[in-house]
Design a protein around this motif. Structure first.
Motif, PDB file in Angstrom:
ATOM      1  N   ASN A 487     103.983  72.682  19.427  1.00 11.45           N
ATOM      2  CA  ASN A 487     103.788  71.845  20.821  1.00 11.45           C
ATOM      3  C   ASN A 487     105.045  72.188  21.755  1.00 11.45           C
ATOM      4  OD1 ASN A 487     101.710  70.093  20.663  1.00 11.45           O
ATOM      5  ND2 ASN A 487     102.642  69.327  18.852  1.00 11.45           N
ATOM      6  N   ILE A 488     106.119  72.793  20.994  1.00 14.29           N
ATOM      7  CA  ILE A 488     107.570  73.315  22.080  1.00 14.29           C
ATOM      8  C   ILE A 488     107.027  74.411  22.766  1.00 14.29           C
ATOM      9  CG2 ILE A 488     108.652  74.876  20.609  1.00 14.29           C
ATOM     10  CD1 ILE A 488     110.954  73.333  20.987  1.00 14.29           C
ATOM     11  N   PHE A 489     105.965  75.146  22.588  1.00 15.52           N
ATOM     12  CA  PHE A 489     105.819  76.326  23.216  1.00 15.52           C
ATOM     13  C   PHE A 489     105.194  75.789  24.827  1.00 15.52           C
ATOM     14  CE2 PHE A 489     106.474  78.081  19.167  1.00 15.52           C
ATOM     15  CZ  PHE A 489     106.613  79.291  19.347  1.00 15.52           C
ATOM     16  N   LYS A 490     104.617  74.482  24.758  1.00 18.43           N
ATOM     17  CA  LYS A 490     104.396  73.973  26.043  1.00 18.43           C
ATOM     18  C   LYS A 490     105.331  73.474  26.888  1.00 18.43           C
ATOM     19  CE  LYS A 490     100.167  72.269  23.553  1.00 18.43           C
ATOM     20  NZ  LYS A 490      99.451  70.977  23.024  1.00 18.43           N
ATOM     21  N   THR A 491     106.602  73.407  26.509  1.00 19.76           N
ATOM     22  CA  THR A 491     107.726  73.192  27.321  1.00 19.76           C
ATOM     23  C   THR A 491     108.122  74.355  28.248  1.00 19.76           C
ATOM     24  OG1 THR A 491     108.560  71.617  25.572  1.00 19.76           O
ATOM     25  CG2 THR A 491     110.193  72.082  27.318  1.00 19.76           C
ATOM     26  N   PRO A 492     108.035  74.149  29.645  1.00 16.05           N
ATOM     27  CA  PRO A 492     108.359  75.272  30.769  1.00 16.05           C
ATOM     28  C   PRO A 492     109.533  76.351  30.230  1.00 16.05           C
ATOM     29  CG  PRO A 492     108.037  73.484  31.755  1.00 16.05           C
ATOM     30  CD  PRO A 492     108.127  72.934  30.296  1.00 16.05           C
ATOM     31  N   LEU A 493     110.943  75.912  30.077  1.00 19.30           N
ATOM     32  CA  LEU A 493     111.849  76.931  29.813  1.00 19.30           C
ATOM     33  C   LEU A 493     111.948  77.037  28.435  1.00 19.30           C
ATOM     34  CD1 LEU A 493     114.132  78.515  30.807  1.00 19.30           C
ATOM     35  CD2 LEU A 493     115.535  76.349  30.516  1.00 19.30           C
ATOM     36  N   LEU A 494     111.959  76.144  27.452  1.00 21.71           N
ATOM     37  CA  LEU A 494     112.035  76.587  26.125  1.00 21.71           C
ATOM     38  C   LEU A 494     110.918  77.352  25.397  1.00 21.71           C
ATOM     39  CD1 LEU A 494     113.610  72.931  24.696  1.00 21.71           C
ATOM     40  CD2 LEU A 494     114.834  75.114  25.177  1.00 21.71           C
ATOM     41  N   GLY A 495     109.938  76.832  26.001  1.00 22.10           N
ATOM     42  CA  GLY A 495     108.731  77.673  25.585  1.00 22.10           C
ATOM     43  C   GLY A 495     108.568  78.974  25.883  1.00 22.10           C
ATOM     44  N   TRP A 496     109.233  79.468  26.936  1.00 19.85           N
ATOM     45  CA  TRP A 496     109.354  80.814  27.488  1.00 19.85           C
ATOM     46  C   TRP A 496     110.458  81.407  26.568  1.00 19.85           C
ATOM     47  CZ3 TRP A 496     113.900  83.359  29.047  1.00 19.85           C
ATOM     48  CH2 TRP A 496     113.683  84.875  29.635  1.00 19.85           C
ATOM     49  N   ILE A 497     111.750  80.587  26.430  1.00 16.20           N
ATOM     50  CA  ILE A 497     112.466  81.265  25.618  1.00 16.20           C
ATOM     51  C   ILE A 497     112.098  81.608  23.981  1.00 16.20           C
ATOM     52  CG2 ILE A 497     114.781  80.677  24.241  1.00 16.20           C
ATOM     53  CD1 ILE A 497     115.534  79.353  26.510  1.00 16.20           C
ATOM     54  N   PHE A 498     111.217  80.687  23.469  1.00 13.37           N
ATOM     55  CA  PHE A 498     110.877  80.945  22.101  1.00 13.37           C
ATOM     56  C   PHE A 498     109.594  82.048  22.253  1.00 13.37           C
ATOM     57  CE2 PHE A 498     112.577  76.473  21.493  1.00 13.37           C
ATOM     58  CZ  PHE A 498     113.880  76.947  20.996  1.00 13.37           C
ATOM     59  N   ARG A 499     109.007  81.911  23.241  1.00 12.76           N
ATOM     60  CA  ARG A 499     107.967  83.118  23.015  1.00 12.76           C
ATOM     61  C   ARG A 499     108.567  84.489  23.105  1.00 12.76           C
ATOM     62  NH1 ARG A 499     104.985  79.271  25.950  1.00 12.76           N
ATOM     63  NH2 ARG A 499     105.681  80.012  27.929  1.00 12.76           N
ATOM     64  N   THR A 500     109.600  84.608  24.000  1.00 15.97           N
ATOM     65  CA  THR A 500     110.123  85.857  24.248  1.00 15.97           C
ATOM     66  C   THR A 500     111.021  86.393  23.023  1.00 15.97           C
ATOM     67  OG1 THR A 500     110.585  85.180  26.535  1.00 15.97           O
ATOM     68  CG2 THR A 500     112.003  87.052  25.494  1.00 15.97           C
ATOM     69  N   GLY A 501     111.388  85.167  22.360  1.00 12.94           N
ATOM     70  CA  GLY A 501     112.192  85.592  20.809  1.00 12.94           C
ATOM     71  C   GLY A 501     111.202  85.601  19.881  1.00 12.94           C
ATOM     72  N   ALA A 503     109.279  83.751  18.464  1.00 16.53           N
ATOM     73  CA  ALA A 503     108.990  82.409  17.422  1.00 16.53           C
ATOM     74  C   ALA A 503     107.758  82.484  17.065  1.00 16.53           C
ATOM     75  CB  ALA A 503     109.502  81.248  18.200  1.00 16.53           C
ATOM     76  N   ILE A 504     107.754  81.530  15.994  1.00 12.31           N
ATOM     77  CA  ILE A 504     106.378  81.692  15.235  1.00 12.31           C
ATOM     78  C   ILE A 504     105.920  80.187  15.123  1.00 12.31           C
ATOM     79  CG2 ILE A 504     105.105  81.957  12.732  1.00 12.31           C
ATOM     80  CD1 ILE A 504     107.274  83.975  12.000  1.00 12.31           C
ATOM     81  N   PRO A 505     104.818  79.942  16.046  1.00 13.15           N
ATOM     82  CA  PRO A 505     104.176  78.657  16.228  1.00 13.15           C
ATOM     83  C   PRO A 505     103.603  78.124  14.656  1.00 13.15           C
ATOM     84  CG  PRO A 505     102.857  80.089  17.231  1.00 13.15           C
ATOM     85  CD  PRO A 505     103.852  81.059  16.868  1.00 13.15           C
ATOM     86  N   ILE A 506     103.864  76.829  14.381  1.00  9.74           N
ATOM     87  CA  ILE A 506     103.220  76.470  13.291  1.00  9.74           C
ATOM     88  C   ILE A 506     102.753  74.704  13.564  1.00  9.74           C
ATOM     89  CG2 ILE A 506     105.453  75.380  12.478  1.00  9.74           C
ATOM     90  CD1 ILE A 506     104.481  76.184   9.622  1.00  9.74           C
ATOM     91  N   ALA A 507     101.674  74.433  12.862  1.00  6.62           N
ATOM     92  CA  ALA A 507     101.327  73.349  13.094  1.00  6.62           C
ATOM     93  C   ALA A 507     101.102  72.621  11.646  1.00  6.62           C
ATOM     94  CB  ALA A 507      99.709  73.119  13.660  1.00  6.62           C
ATOM     95  N   SER A 508     100.924  71.285  11.351  1.00  3.86           N
ATOM     96  CA  SER A 508     100.713  70.762  10.027  1.00  3.86           C
ATOM     97  C   SER A 508      99.093  71.009   9.685  1.00  3.86           C
ATOM     98  CB  SER A 508     100.771  69.165  10.205  1.00  3.86           C
ATOM     99  OG  SER A 508      99.853  68.734  11.158  1.00  3.86           O
ATOM    100  N   ALA A 509      99.033  70.891   8.233  1.00  2.00           N
ATOM    101  CA  ALA A 509      97.646  71.134   7.708  1.00  2.00           C
ATOM    102  C   ALA A 509      96.671  70.268   8.452  1.00  2.00           C
ATOM    103  CB  ALA A 509      97.575  71.294   6.396  1.00  2.00           C
ATOM    104  N   LYS A 510      97.005  69.104   8.706  1.00  2.00           N
ATOM    105  CA  LYS A 510      95.842  67.979   9.151  1.00  2.00           C
ATOM    106  C   LYS A 510      95.674  68.416  10.622  1.00  2.00           C
ATOM    107  CE  LYS A 510      95.721  62.935   9.922  1.00  2.00           C
ATOM    108  NZ  LYS A 510      96.542  61.782   9.935  1.00  2.00           N
ATOM    109  N   GLU A 511      96.761  68.675  11.500  1.00  2.00           N
ATOM    110  CA  GLU A 511      96.364  68.987  12.811  1.00  2.00           C
ATOM    111  C   GLU A 511      95.635  70.393  13.118  1.00  2.00           C
ATOM    112  OE1 GLU A 511      99.486  69.210  16.856  1.00  2.00           O
ATOM    113  OE2 GLU A 511     100.109  69.112  14.839  1.00  2.00           O
ATOM    114  N   ASP A 512      96.213  71.417  12.385  1.00  2.00           N
ATOM    115  CA  ASP A 512      95.348  72.831  12.525  1.00  2.00           C
ATOM    116  C   ASP A 512      95.687  73.532  11.398  1.00  2.00           C
ATOM    117  OD1 ASP A 512      94.566  75.274  13.501  1.00  2.00           O
ATOM    118  OD2 ASP A 512      95.194  75.039  15.558  1.00  2.00           O
ATOM    119  N   PRO A 513      94.971  73.703  10.352  1.00  2.00           N
ATOM    120  CA  PRO A 513      95.189  74.141   9.229  1.00  2.00           C
ATOM    121  C   PRO A 513      94.969  75.839   9.358  1.00  2.00           C
ATOM    122  CG  PRO A 513      92.935  73.447   9.341  1.00  2.00           C
ATOM    123  CD  PRO A 513      93.649  72.729  10.372  1.00  2.00           C
ATOM    124  N   TRP A 514      94.222  76.271  10.249  1.00  2.00           N
ATOM    125  CA  TRP A 514      94.320  77.812  10.475  1.00  2.00           C
ATOM    126  C   TRP A 514      95.625  78.339  11.179  1.00  2.00           C
ATOM    127  CZ3 TRP A 514      95.100  80.711  14.917  1.00  2.00           C
ATOM    128  CH2 TRP A 514      94.553  82.227  14.579  1.00  2.00           C
TER     129      TRP A 514
END
Length: 628
Positions: A487-501, A503-514
Motif C-alpha cells: 500500500n505504501i507504493f500508492k503514496t506519491p513521493l514515498l512510493g516513487w522513492i521505494f520503487r526507485t530503490g 523495494a519489494i512489495p508484500i501483502a498478507s496471505a489473507k489479502e493477496d497470497p500470490w
C-alpha cells in the motif's frame, strides 16, 4: 560513533607518500602549463602570431590529447604491474620531460614547449589509472571517501599553487623563463623522491596480456564498463564535470584580462578562489557523507554548479570597470565580491559532485578491472575536454562573450544532470534521503560499520514511522532492498522513492497470497545475488510507541537463504508527523521539531541458524532502549 579524521591518513605510509607523489605531479603540470599560458597571453607577440583566446583553449586540448590515445594502454599497464614501481617510472619520465621543457624555455623554442605539454599529458595519462586504482587496494571502504577527498583536495591545491607559482615566476624579468625551468625540474625531483616511499601494491591482474592497439582496447574498455550501468553513468557524470571545469577554467586568462581588466595577478586570484572551493568541497564530502560513499551528494553538487554558473553570468554582466587594475584595486570594484563568491561556490559544489563519483566507481566496478575502468573513464574525460576546447573555440569565434559561455555551460549542466538522474534514479533517491537526515533531522549512527560492506545479509528493524526506510537508507554504506507493505507504493513521493530503490512489495496471505509468495521469491533472489534486504518483522507501524511482536516471516526467509541477520533499532521517531502517534498535529510538529534528534543503532550479526523471531526481538528491543 567517533571516527578517525581523514587527515590522519597523511601520516600513514600506505597513503602519505602516494599523496605527495600525486600532489607534486599536479603541482608541476600546472606550474608549467600556467607559465606557458601566461607568457603566451600577456606577451604573445614575442612567441607566436596566434590569437590568445585560441592559445588558451589549444594548450589544454594538447595536454589531454594523450588521454585519448594512451589511456587504454595505461589502464592495462596499471592492472598488470605493481603500482609503486609504476609510480617511480612515471616520476622519472616527468623529470625527463621537464628537461626538454627547460631547453625550450632557455632557447625560446615554442615547439619544444608544446612537445613538453604533450609529454606531461602522457605522464598524467600513465599515472591516472595508478592513482585511483591504488586507493581501494590500500584503504578500507569507510576511508575511501576521505581518501578521495584528500586526493582531490591535494590535486586542486597542487593545481592552485602550481598556477600561482607559474604565473608569478614567468613574469619576473629578466630571469622569468629560467626560474620556471629550474622550478619544474626541482618539483619533478621532489615527486620522484616521494615515489620511493610508496609501499608495494601488488598487480590486480598480473597474468593480463596487454593489447597494444589503442583503438580496439579503448572500445573493449568502454564496452566492458557499459555492462555495469551505474558505474558507466558515473563515468559519464565524471567526464561531464571535466567538460564543465575545463571550459570554465580555460576562459580565466582572457576573462581576467579583457572582462575584469586585470593584470596577470587577477588571473591568479581567479584560479586561487576556484581551487580553494574545490579543495573545500572535496574535504567536506567525508563529513557530509558520514564516512561512506554517499552518491546523494552528486545531485546536490550538480544543482550548485548550475545555480552559481548562471549567477556568474549575471554578476559578470553587471561589472562596469574599464580601467586596468591589480588585485587590490579589483577587490574595491562594485560587484567583484559576487563574482568571486560564484567562482568559489562553483568549486565547492564541484567537489561535492566529483568525489562521490570517484568513490562509487572504485567500490562498484570489478576489482580486477579497476585500472582499466579508470582508463576508460580517462578516455571519456579526454574526449569531453577536447569537446570543451572545440566548443569554446567555435562559440567564441562566432562572437559569443565569455560570460555568455558561462551561462550556456550552466544551463547545459542542468540538462545533463536531469538526463543522468532520470537514467539512474538512485542518485536522486539518495539525495532526497540525504537531504532528509541533514535538514529536518539529525541522525546519530551507532555502529553502522556492522552493516556488511559486501555480501548478502538480512537487516531487521523496529517499525515506527513511514520514513523508517529512508533513514536507514541514508545511513547505509550500500543500497538496500526494503520489503514494504504494497500500500505504501500508492503514496506519491514515498512510493516513487521505494520503487526507485527496487523495494519489494508484500501483502498478507489473507489479502493477496500470490503477492506474498512472490515477495519471498524476490527476497531469495536478491540475497542470492549478494544484496542487502531489510524487513520490518512487526509487519505494521507501532500504534503505541512500543514494539510489536516479530512475525515468522524472517524464519521463512532464512529457511531459503542461510545468510547472517543484522539487528537494528531506530530511536526517536515516535512522535514524528508520519508516525501513528495519537497526539494532535500541532503538538506532534513541535514534539519532533526542526532538526529533531534521531538515532540508528546496529547490533552484532546473528547467524541464520540462531536467528529466531524471539531472539531478534530481544536484540532489537535492547538496541532501542527507552528512547522510542
Amino acid at each position: 560513533m567517533s571516527q578517525k579524521s581523514q587527515f590522519a591518513l597523511l601520516s600513514e605510509r600506505r597513503f602519505g607518500p602516494f599523496f605527495w607523489t600525486q600532489f607534486f605531479g599536479a603541482f608541476n603540470d600546472n606550474l608549467f602549463k600556467t607559465a606557458l599560458m601566461v607568457i603566451l597571453t600577456f606577451e604573445a607577440a614575442s612567441w607566436t602570431s596566434l590569437n590568445p583566446s585560441t592559445i588558451t583553449n589549444l594548450i589544454p586540448g594538447l595536454f589531454i590529447l594523450p588521454y585519448v590515445v594512451f589511456s587504454a594502454t595505461a589502464g592495462q599497464i596499471a592492472d598488470k604491474f605493481e603500482k609503486a614501481g609504476l609510480a617511480r617510472f612515471v616520476k622519472w619520465l616527468e623529470l625527463a620531460i621537464m628537461g626538454v621543457a627547460a631547453l625550450g624555455w632557455l632557447s625560446h623554442t615554442l615547439w619544444l614547449l608544446v612537445a613538453a605539454v604533450v609529454g606531461m599529458g602522457i605522464h598524467s595519462t600513465l599515472f591516472g589509472p595508478v592513482k585511483y586504482a591504488y586507493l581501494p587496494q590500500q584503504l578500507k571502504q569507510d576511508e575511501l571517501v576521505g581518501g578521495n577527498g584528500l586526493i582531490e583536495m591535494g590535486t586542486f591545491v597542487g593545481i592552485l599553487l602550481g598556477e600561482i607559482l607559474g604565473a608569478v615566476l614567468v613574469v619576473q624579468r629578466p630571469w622569468g623563463v629560467a626560474l620556471v625551468a629550474g622550478a619544474t625540474l626541482a618539483v619533478a625531483l621532489l615527486g620522484l623522491v616521494a615515489s620511493y616511499r610508496v609501499p608495494l601494491t601488488p598487480a590486480a591482474a598480473p597474468e593480463l596480456k596487454i593489447n597494444w592497439n589503442p583503438i580496439t582496447e579503448s572500445l573493449r574498455n568502454l564496452n566492458f564498463s557499459r555492462k555495469n550501468r551505474v558505474v558507466f553513468l558515473a563515468m559519464l557524470g565524471n567526464s561531464w564535470f571535466w567538460f564543465y571545469g575545463a571550459l570554465i577554467l580555460a576562459q580565466f586568462p582572457v576573462y581576467a584580462k579583457d572582462y575584469l581588466h586585470g593584470d596577470h595577478n587577477v588571473f591568479v586570484l581567479l584560479l586561487t578562489v576556484f581551487s580553494l572551493g574545490i579543495g573545500t568541497g572535496s574535504l567536506l564530502c567525508e563529513r557530509l557523507s558520514g564516512h561512506k560513499v554517499e552518491i546523494g551528494l552528486v545531485p546536490f553538487g550538480s544543482i550548485g554548479l548550475s545555480l552559481f554558473g548562471i549567477d556568474l553570468f549575471f554578476a559578470s554582466s553587471s561589472y562596469v570597470n574599464t580601467q586596468l587594475v591589480g588585485v587590490a584595486a579589483l577587490l574595491l570594484q562594485h560587484g567583484v565580491a559576487r563574482i568571486l563568491f560564484d567562482i568559489v561556490m562553483i568549486g565547492v559544489f564541484g567537489g561535492f559532485f566529483i568525489v562521490p563519483l570517484f568513490a562509487l566507481i572504485q567500490t562498484r566496478c570489478d576489482p580486477q578491472h579497476i585500472s582499466r575502468t579508470i582508463a576508460g573513464m580517462n578516455i571519456l574525460n579526454a574526449l569531453f575536454m577536447v569537446a570543451a576546447a572545440v566548443v569554446a573555440i567555435v562559440l567564441l569565434g562566432r562572437g559569443m562573450t565569455i560570460p555568455q559561455l558561462f551561462l550556456i555551460t550552466a544551463i547545459l549542466n542542468a540538462l545533463v544532470a536531469v538526463y543522468i538522474f532520470s537514467l539512474v534514479p538512485e542518485f536522486l533517491m539518495r539525495f532526497l534521503a540525504w537531504l532528509l537526515i541533514h535538514t529536518i533531522h539529525r541522525v546519530k549512527c551507532v555502529n553502522t560499520r556492522r552493516i556488511p560492506s559486501e555480501g548478502a545479509a538480512v537487516l531487521v528493524c523496529n517499525h515506527v514511522s513511514f520514513v523508517d526506510a529512508v533513514v536507514i537508507m541514508a545511513a547505509s554504506p550500500r543500497p538496500i532492498r526494503f520489503v514494504m507493505d504494497h500500500n505504501i507504493f500508492k503514496t506519491p513521493l514515498l512510493g516513487w522513492i521505494f520503487r526507485t530503490g527496487k523495494a519489494i512489495p508484500i501483502a498478507s496471505a489473507k489479502e493477496d497470497p500470490w503477492l506474498m509468495e512472490k515477495a519471498f521469491v524476490d527476497i531469495a533472489q536478491a540475497l542470492h545475488e549478494g544484496e542487502l534486504v531489510c524487513i520490518f518483522p512487526e509487519g505494521k507501524l507501532t500504534a503505541t510507541g512500543e514494539m510489536n511482536e516479530f512475525k515468522g516471516g524472517i524464519a521463512k526467509i532464512l529457511a531459503r537463504s542461510k545468510v547472517p541477520v543484522i539487528p537494528m533499532a531506530l530511536r526517536g521517531l515516535w512522535g514524528h508527523l508520519l508516525s501513528r502517534n495519537k497526539e494532535n498535529l500541532f503538538g506532534r510538529a513541535f514534539c519532533s521539531g526542526w532538526r529533531s534528534r534521531l538515532a540508528l543503532a546496529v547490533g552484532e550479526p546473528v547467524a541464520a541458524i540462531d536467528a529466531t523471531p524471539e531472539l531478534l526481538y530481544e536484540q532489537v528491543h535492547a538496541l532501542r532502549g527507552e528512547w522510542k
